[in-house]
Design an enzyme around this catalytic site. Structure first.
Site, PDB file in Angstrom:
ATOM      1  N   TYR A 155       0.843  -1.212   0.000  1.00 37.25           N
ATOM      2  CA  TYR A 155       0.000   0.000   0.000  1.00 37.25           C
ATOM      3  C   TYR A 155       0.877   1.261   0.000  1.00 37.25           C
ATOM      4  O   TYR A 155       0.645   2.189  -0.778  1.00 37.25           O
ATOM      5  CB  TYR A 155      -0.898  -0.041   1.236  1.00 37.25           C
ATOM      6  CG  TYR A 155      -1.869   1.100   1.363  1.00 37.25           C
ATOM      7  CD1 TYR A 155      -3.037   1.140   0.603  1.00 37.25           C
ATOM      8  CD2 TYR A 155      -1.636   2.133   2.275  1.00 37.25           C
ATOM      9  CE1 TYR A 155      -3.940   2.181   0.739  1.00 37.25           C
ATOM     10  CE2 TYR A 155      -2.542   3.176   2.421  1.00 37.25           C
ATOM     11  CZ  TYR A 155      -3.695   3.198   1.654  1.00 37.25           C
ATOM     12  OH  TYR A 155      -4.585   4.238   1.793  1.00 37.25           O
ATOM     13  N   LYS A 159       1.108   4.201  -2.827  1.00 41.54           N
ATOM     14  CA  LYS A 159       0.767   5.595  -2.526  1.00 41.54           C
ATOM     15  C   LYS A 159       1.965   6.524  -2.746  1.00 41.54           C
ATOM     16  O   LYS A 159       1.788   7.685  -3.124  1.00 41.54           O
ATOM     17  CB  LYS A 159       0.228   5.702  -1.097  1.00 41.54           C
ATOM     18  CG  LYS A 159      -1.095   4.966  -0.882  1.00 41.54           C
ATOM     19  CD  LYS A 159      -2.185   5.509  -1.791  1.00 41.54           C
ATOM     20  CE  LYS A 159      -3.550   4.903  -1.540  1.00 41.54           C
ATOM     21  NZ  LYS A 159      -4.610   5.474  -2.356  1.00 41.54           N
ATOM     22  N   ILE A 188      -8.800   8.368   8.252  1.00 44.64           N
ATOM     23  CA  ILE A 188     -10.122   8.917   7.956  1.00 44.64           C
ATOM     24  C   ILE A 188     -11.160   7.823   8.245  1.00 44.64           C
ATOM     25  O   ILE A 188     -10.954   6.657   7.853  1.00 44.64           O
ATOM     26  CB  ILE A 188     -10.222   9.338   6.461  1.00 44.64           C
ATOM     27  CG1 ILE A 188      -9.071  10.291   6.069  1.00 44.64           C
ATOM     28  CG2 ILE A 188     -11.586   9.947   6.159  1.00 44.64           C
ATOM     29  CD1 ILE A 188      -9.063  11.642   6.721  1.00 44.64           C
TER      30      ILE A 188
HETATM   31  P1  NAP Z   1     -13.320   2.450   1.000  1.00 47.75           P
HETATM   32  O1  NAP Z   1     -14.352   3.001   1.924  1.00 47.75           O
HETATM   33  O2  NAP Z   1     -12.817   1.071   1.242  1.00 47.75           O
HETATM   34  O3  NAP Z   1     -13.880   2.578  -0.497  1.00 47.75           O
HETATM   35  C1  NAP Z   1     -13.093   2.118  -1.551  1.00 47.75           C
HETATM   36  C2  NAP Z   1     -13.725   2.536  -2.853  1.00 47.75           C
HETATM   37  O4  NAP Z   1     -12.870   2.104  -3.935  1.00 47.75           O
HETATM   38  C3  NAP Z   1     -15.084   1.902  -3.090  1.00 47.75           C
HETATM   39  O5  NAP Z   1     -15.892   2.833  -3.778  1.00 47.75           O
HETATM   40  C4  NAP Z   1     -14.760   0.709  -3.994  1.00 47.75           C
HETATM   41  O6  NAP Z   1     -15.843   0.297  -4.809  1.00 47.75           O
HETATM   42  C5  NAP Z   1     -13.655   1.319  -4.844  1.00 47.75           C
HETATM   43  N1  NAP Z   1     -12.791   0.317  -5.486  1.00 47.75           N
HETATM   44  C6  NAP Z   1     -12.079  -0.662  -4.896  1.00 47.75           C
HETATM   45  N2  NAP Z   1     -11.424  -1.382  -5.826  1.00 47.75           N
HETATM   46  C7  NAP Z   1     -11.744  -0.857  -7.033  1.00 47.75           C
HETATM   47  C8  NAP Z   1     -11.418  -1.177  -8.367  1.00 47.75           C
HETATM   48  N3  NAP Z   1     -10.592  -2.206  -8.680  1.00 47.75           N
HETATM   49  N4  NAP Z   1     -11.943  -0.427  -9.365  1.00 47.75           N
HETATM   50  C9  NAP Z   1     -12.781   0.600  -9.093  1.00 47.75           C
HETATM   51  N5  NAP Z   1     -13.131   0.963  -7.838  1.00 47.75           N
HETATM   52  C10 NAP Z   1     -12.614   0.235  -6.819  1.00 47.75           C
HETATM   53  O7  NAP Z   1     -12.013   3.384   0.990  1.00 47.75           O
HETATM   54  P2  NAP Z   1     -11.796   4.873   1.550  1.00 47.75           P
HETATM   55  O8  NAP Z   1     -11.345   4.785   2.946  1.00 47.75           O
HETATM   56  O9  NAP Z   1     -12.933   5.740   1.182  1.00 47.75           O
HETATM   57  O10 NAP Z   1     -10.489   5.281   0.697  1.00 47.75           O
HETATM   58  C11 NAP Z   1     -10.561   6.022  -0.510  1.00 47.75           C
HETATM   59  C12 NAP Z   1      -9.148   6.345  -0.944  1.00 47.75           C
HETATM   60  O11 NAP Z   1      -8.494   7.099   0.069  1.00 47.75           O
HETATM   61  C13 NAP Z   1      -8.277   5.121  -1.186  1.00 47.75           C
HETATM   62  O12 NAP Z   1      -7.421   5.338  -2.271  1.00 47.75           O
HETATM   63  C14 NAP Z   1      -7.481   5.017   0.085  1.00 47.75           C
HETATM   64  O13 NAP Z   1      -6.254   4.351  -0.117  1.00 47.75           O
HETATM   65  C15 NAP Z   1      -7.272   6.474   0.410  1.00 47.75           C
HETATM   66  N6  NAP Z   1      -6.976   6.712   1.808  1.00 47.75           N
HETATM   67  C16 NAP Z   1      -7.873   6.375   2.779  1.00 47.75           C
HETATM   68  C17 NAP Z   1      -7.540   6.627   4.098  1.00 47.75           C
HETATM   69  C18 NAP Z   1      -8.487   6.290   5.220  1.00 47.75           C
HETATM   70  O14 NAP Z   1      -8.067   6.478   6.383  1.00 47.75           O
HETATM   71  N7  NAP Z   1      -9.697   5.852   4.958  1.00 47.75           N
HETATM   72  C19 NAP Z   1      -6.303   7.186   4.423  1.00 47.75           C
HETATM   73  C20 NAP Z   1      -5.427   7.518   3.407  1.00 47.75           C
HETATM   74  C21 NAP Z   1      -5.772   7.285   2.093  1.00 47.75           C
HETATM   75  P3  NAP Z   1     -16.960  -0.777  -4.244  1.00 47.75           P
HETATM   76  O15 NAP Z   1     -17.820   0.007  -3.258  1.00 47.75           O
HETATM   77  O16 NAP Z   1     -17.701  -1.194  -5.453  1.00 47.75           O
HETATM   78  O17 NAP Z   1     -16.209  -1.870  -3.575  1.00 47.75           O
END
Ligand code: NAP
Length: 242
Positions: A155, A159, A188
């Site tokens: 990961y 990133k 988040i």
């Molecule tokens: P999440 O709630 O797990 O949602 C992930 C999203 O990505 C969902 O809409 C999922 O679609 C979609 N997805 C997964 N695999 C995919 C693929 N192969 N093709 C198209 N769409 C795909 O994640 P989140 O926490 O909102 O994170 C969003 C972004 O922020 C990510 O890049 C994550 O790495 C980054 N981020 C998050 C955090 C955190 O603390 N949450 C921190 C730093 C960075 P489905 O609903 O259809 O599965």
């Protein structure tokens, strides 16, 4: 500046991507979201954008790691919306494990979705931006890409790679009126961090608590409208990576 324009948001069915879609719709943007398989959640996001803000919103099932599928989906979005002004590469997954024990497929899948997925989108959306002589790309990276994180070598590498991708694309297309920036969120509250309630790193957040998806949406609006900012990495992390 955003009203009447069109945003494409990958991973828009849940979490941060859904918050970004709602925020951009509230500002009058048409919204195209890509999702992996969660059809009902994706339709709910579109229905809310439409009902609350009166904007056109459509969902496209598309695995961003699939080059040909992304090509077809971008063509469909162009057909449905007429053009694209903002691309938010937000889709991401984790498959955590220690480097010494990580399965090859877990390393590859995370890189394929988080990093190559963003490239695939940029590869197919940028020609639309070039023709329009304007465009904006925002890649959702992570503080893991800035600091590294034990148990997340795949990961963190994806990133960190996104930051290199961001700066390269920013340099390639600045003269064409296309900006490219990244956001590096910390912890988040979403499905992705559901199991992190007792993570010892949480006690190291200077602001003392996890962020909300809306905090990242705030940063997206800033970068989407900051016309003199490109190649930047904006932390939204409560100070954890400073
Ligand atoms: P999440 O709630 O797990 O949602 C992930 C999203 O990505 C969902 O809409 C999922 O679609 C979609 N997805 C997964 N695999 C995919 C693929 N192969 N093709 C198209 N769409 C795909 O994640 P989140 O926490 O909102 O994170 C969003 C972004 O922020 C990510 O890049 C994550 O790495 C980054 N981020 C998050 C955090 C955190 O603390 N949450 C921190 C730093 C960075 P489905 O609903 O259809 O599965």
């Amino acid at each position: 500046m955003l009203n009447g324009r069109v945003a494409v948001i990958t991973g828009g069915s849940r979490g941060i991507g859904a918050a970004i879609a709602h925020r951009l719709a509230s500002l009058g943007m048409g919204v195209a979201i890509l999702y992996a398989g969660n059809h009902d959640a994706a339709q709910d996001v579109c229905a809310r954008c439409n009902a609350e803000f009166g904007t056109v919103a459509r969902a496209y099932a598309c695995d961003v790691s699939d080059f040909s599928a992304v090509k077809c989906t971008v063509a469909a979005i162009k057909q449905d919306f007429g053009g694209v002004h903002l691309l938010v590469n937000n889709a991401g997954v984790t498959r955590d494990g220690l480097a010494a024990m990580m399965k090859e497929e877990d390393f590859d899948r995370v890189l394929d979705i988080n990093l190559k997925g963003a490239f695939n989108m940029i590869r197919h959306v940028t020609p639309l931006f070039l023709r329009a002589k304007e465009g904006c790309i925002i890649n959702i990276s992570s503080v893991s890409g800035l600091m590294g994180n034990a148990g997340q070598c795949n990961y963190a590498a994806s990133k960190a790679g996104l930051i290199g991708l961001t700066k390269s694309v920013a340099k390639e297309y600045a003269a064409k009126g296309i900006r490219c920036n990244a956001i590096a969120p910390g912890f988040i509250k979403t499905d992705m961090t559901e199991s992190h309630a007792d993570n010892p790193l949480l006690s190291m957040i200077p602001l003392g608590h996890m962020g909300d998806a809306e905090d990242v949406a705030d940063a997206v609006v800033y970068l989407a409208t900051a016309k003199y900012v490109t190649g930047e990495v904006l932390r939204v992390d409560g100070g954890i990576a400073m």
